[in-house]
Scaffold this motif. Structure first.
Motif, mmCIF file in Angstrom:
data_model
loop_
_atom_site.group_PDB
_atom_site.id
_atom_site.type_symbol
_atom_site.label_atom_id
_atom_site.label_comp_id
_atom_site.label_asym_id
_atom_site.label_seq_id
_atom_site.Cartn_x
_atom_site.Cartn_y
_atom_site.Cartn_z
ATOM 1 N N THR A 12 0.813 -1.214 0.000
ATOM 2 C CA THR A 12 0.000 0.000 0.000
ATOM 3 C C THR A 12 0.849 1.269 0.000
ATOM 4 O OG1 THR A 12 -1.663 -1.241 1.229
ATOM 5 C CG2 THR A 12 -1.946 1.133 1.167
ATOM 6 N N LYS A 31 -8.197 2.551 5.305
ATOM 7 C CA LYS A 31 -9.175 2.256 4.251
ATOM 8 C C LYS A 31 -8.480 1.551 3.078
ATOM 9 C CE LYS A 31 -12.523 5.017 1.853
ATOM 10 N NZ LYS A 31 -12.980 6.398 1.716
ATOM 11 N N GLU A 32 -7.338 2.102 2.685
ATOM 12 C CA GLU A 32 -6.590 1.498 1.567
ATOM 13 C C GLU A 32 -6.117 0.096 1.918
ATOM 14 O OE1 GLU A 32 -3.475 3.684 -0.684
ATOM 15 O OE2 GLU A 32 -4.089 5.323 0.633
ATOM 16 N N ARG A 47 -7.421 -1.955 4.037
ATOM 17 C CA ARG A 47 -8.549 -2.893 4.115
ATOM 18 C C ARG A 47 -8.958 -3.385 2.735
ATOM 19 N NH1 ARG A 47 -10.828 0.105 8.887
ATOM 20 N NH2 ARG A 47 -10.126 -1.229 10.618
ATOM 21 N N ASN A 48 -8.833 -2.525 1.726
ATOM 22 C CA ASN A 48 -9.156 -2.968 0.359
ATOM 23 C C ASN A 48 -8.267 -4.145 -0.036
ATOM 24 O OD1 ASN A 48 -11.122 -1.069 0.052
ATOM 25 N ND2 ASN A 48 -9.764 0.451 -0.901
ATOM 26 N N LEU A 49 -6.997 -4.024 0.303
ATOM 27 C CA LEU A 49 -6.071 -5.102 -0.043
ATOM 28 C C LEU A 49 -6.303 -6.315 0.862
ATOM 29 C CD1 LEU A 49 -3.722 -5.887 -1.848
ATOM 30 C CD2 LEU A 49 -2.165 -4.831 -0.215
ATOM 31 N N ILE A 107 -9.113 -7.422 2.024
ATOM 32 C CA ILE A 107 -10.243 -8.203 1.522
ATOM 33 C C ILE A 107 -9.791 -9.077 0.348
ATOM 34 C CG2 ILE A 107 -12.518 -8.069 0.410
ATOM 35 C CD1 ILE A 107 -13.171 -5.704 2.070
ATOM 36 N N LEU A 108 -8.904 -8.526 -0.450
ATOM 37 C CA LEU A 108 -8.417 -9.264 -1.611
ATOM 38 C C LEU A 108 -7.511 -10.428 -1.214
ATOM 39 C CD1 LEU A 108 -8.608 -8.733 -4.697
ATOM 40 C CD2 LEU A 108 -6.422 -7.549 -4.520
#
Ligand code: F0G
Length: 466
Positions: free
Chosen positions: A119, A286-287, A289-291, A293-294
């Motif tokens: 990130t 936030k950034e 968490r996007n990763l 989830i992936l």
């Protein structure tokens, strides 16, 4: 009624602060058998079957014994996909201990590193650390950035008895920021305790100084917090002004100087698996968490089952217990004392989770690129079924461009799983290590015959040289 007046008895033995109620047998082998097993494993102890190891000091990571309280929490866990109460229990514990606002659970420490560095770091960036652990370095490099170690000079000298050999070299940090420029440094890391440099602690004063520099340049400071409780214990013992503070208060103060942390809960989380990234910035969270989830899972479990989160939520507090920390650090020092008395060169003073044997000093007849620490570690397996790990040129010698450079130190790390071995195991260990040391002139080096490009020590095959 007779009155019995006894004087209180001061004892010097620090006993294991637990009773054992569940046991796991270990298998005895003879030397002929071990010779064959080691050869079959390509002379790489990572490739041995654990059942063929008598005392396994490969790592203190995920190998500890859990408490009855942890097991009972696991049975009562909440396995809901989203919003599990086990997640909220872990979040509360992490928040209470570290003060960080956001929790991003992961399956282990390196997954937190992956999320963080993917990130925030990129091509051309530089990440300073006192000393990067091998997975941290690999993730920094995987993100295209350069991992730079800047430990104080005493930290590179095994025999130096500086109380905080894990400290970062402040001058070198300032110089690096001047030279590289603030915009190319996405984060500064501090590893507590400094695993690759001997399990040595970082002082509160050093954390404060690094934090001041980082924030003056508007760079976030992250703690690699794997062994945060052991580090807090050393601060309590060695740094002025902390003797009367609890390990939890000390850890809380240390985290307060940082913006986040990566954590392997397999160490001072007292669990067999688990980890997390914790941080204050809403935007970065936030950034990340996007990763998450992936790559890991939904944010309220990340890479963990509900029962893992229960184990970690309890384990983090158990790691901060004073009786536990006193026993933990004393067990390591006890082995260190026996080795030192017999003349075996070790990294001084002993650290929090392991004794590190200085193979460079012990085996001057084996050049670094014939891997003296690897040779001594294999000798311990042959002689006594003991498995440690080389922290030297097999682990660190290969450069990103494929060339070979000797590591700073050639160490054999004997890492103690938490709450697993007793004093008689340690007495046996010292007998074997001293016997190997007394035969050191007979040891020869190794060559690598097959190895992968990254993290080669895990799976390389070697053979002994004549
Ligand atoms: N940082 C440090 C300082 C470590 O010691 C480790 C793991 C990690 C990060 C990565 O955590 O294993 O949960 O992914 N150290 C173990 C060891 C493997 O044996 O020292 P992980």
């Amino acid at each position: 009624m007779s009155k019995v007046e006894l004087d209180e008895c001061a004892t010097k033995t620090i006993i294991e602060p637990f009773r054992i109620r569940s046991v796991e047998p270990i298998r005895f082998t003879d030397m002929g058998e071990r010779r064959q097993l080691l050869s079959d494993a390509g002379y790489n102890p990572f490739l041995l079957k654990a059942g063929d190891v008598l005392i396994d000091l490969l790592t203190d990571s995920g190998t500890g014994a859990m408490s009855a309280d942890q097991w009972s929490g696991m049975v009562a866990s909440d396995e809901s996909y989203a919003g599990s109460s086990s997640y909220y229990r872990l979040e509360e514990a992490v928040h209470d201990i570290t003060g960080f606002k956001h929790l991003i659970p992961t399956h282990q420490g390196r997954a937190a590193e992956n999320i963080l560095f993917t990130t925030i770091a990129g091509e051309g960036d530089v990440v300073p650390n006192n000393t990067h652990f091998d997975t941290t370095r690999a993730h920094v490099e995987h993100a295209g950035a350069e991992a730079r170690d800047m430990i104080i000079k005493e930290g590179k000298k095994p025999s130096s008895r500086h109380p905080f050999k894990g400290n970062m070299d402040i001058e070198q940090l300032e110089q690096t920021i001047d030279e590289v420029g603030r915009e190319r440094i996405p984060v500064i890391m501090l590893t507590v305790t400094n695993n690759s440099g001997g399990g040595q602690p970082v002082s509160m004063a050093n954390v404060k100084a690094v934090s001041e520099i980082a924030h003056r340049h508007d760079i976030p400071l992250f703690i690699d917090a794997c062994r945060f409780a052991e580090n807090a214990w050393f601060i309590k013992q060695r740094e002025e002004g902390y003797a009367d503070k609890s390990p939890k208060e000390i850890a809380g103060e240390l985290f307060s100087y940082a913006d986040g942390c990566t954590m392997s809960a397999k160490k001072d989380g007292m669990a067999n698996i688990g980890g997390f990234l914790a941080l204050n910035s809403d935007e970065l969270a936030k950034e990340c968490r996007n990763l998450e989830i992936l790559t890991e899972g939904f944010p309220t479990y990340g890479g963990m089952a509900g029962y893992d989160m229960e184990a970690v939520a309890r384990g983090l507090y158990e790691a901060l217990n004073e009786d536990y920390l006193r026993y933990r650090v004393r067990s390591i020092a006890y082995l260190g004392d026996q080795l030192r008395n017999a003349g075996v060169p070790i990294v001084e003073p002993t650290g929090g989770h392991a004794v590190y044997i200085d193979a460079k000093k012990m085996l001057p007849h084996i050049p670094p690129l014939q891997y003296p620490a690897w040779a001594f570690n294999n000798a311990l397996y042959l002689l006594g079924g003991i498995r440690g790990v080389e922290i030297g040129s097999v682990m660190f010698g290969r450069q990103p461009d494929g060339s070979e450079k000797p590591a700073n130190m050639e160490l054999v790390r004997l890492a103690f799983p938490r709450r697993v071995y007793t004093q008689s195991h340690v007495d046996y260990l010292s007998e074997i290590i001293i016997a190997a040391y007394q035969q050191r002139d007979k040891l020869s080096g190794y060559e690598i015959v097959d190895s992968p490009e990254v993290l080669r020590h895990f799976s390389a095959e070697l053979q002994p040289l004549d």
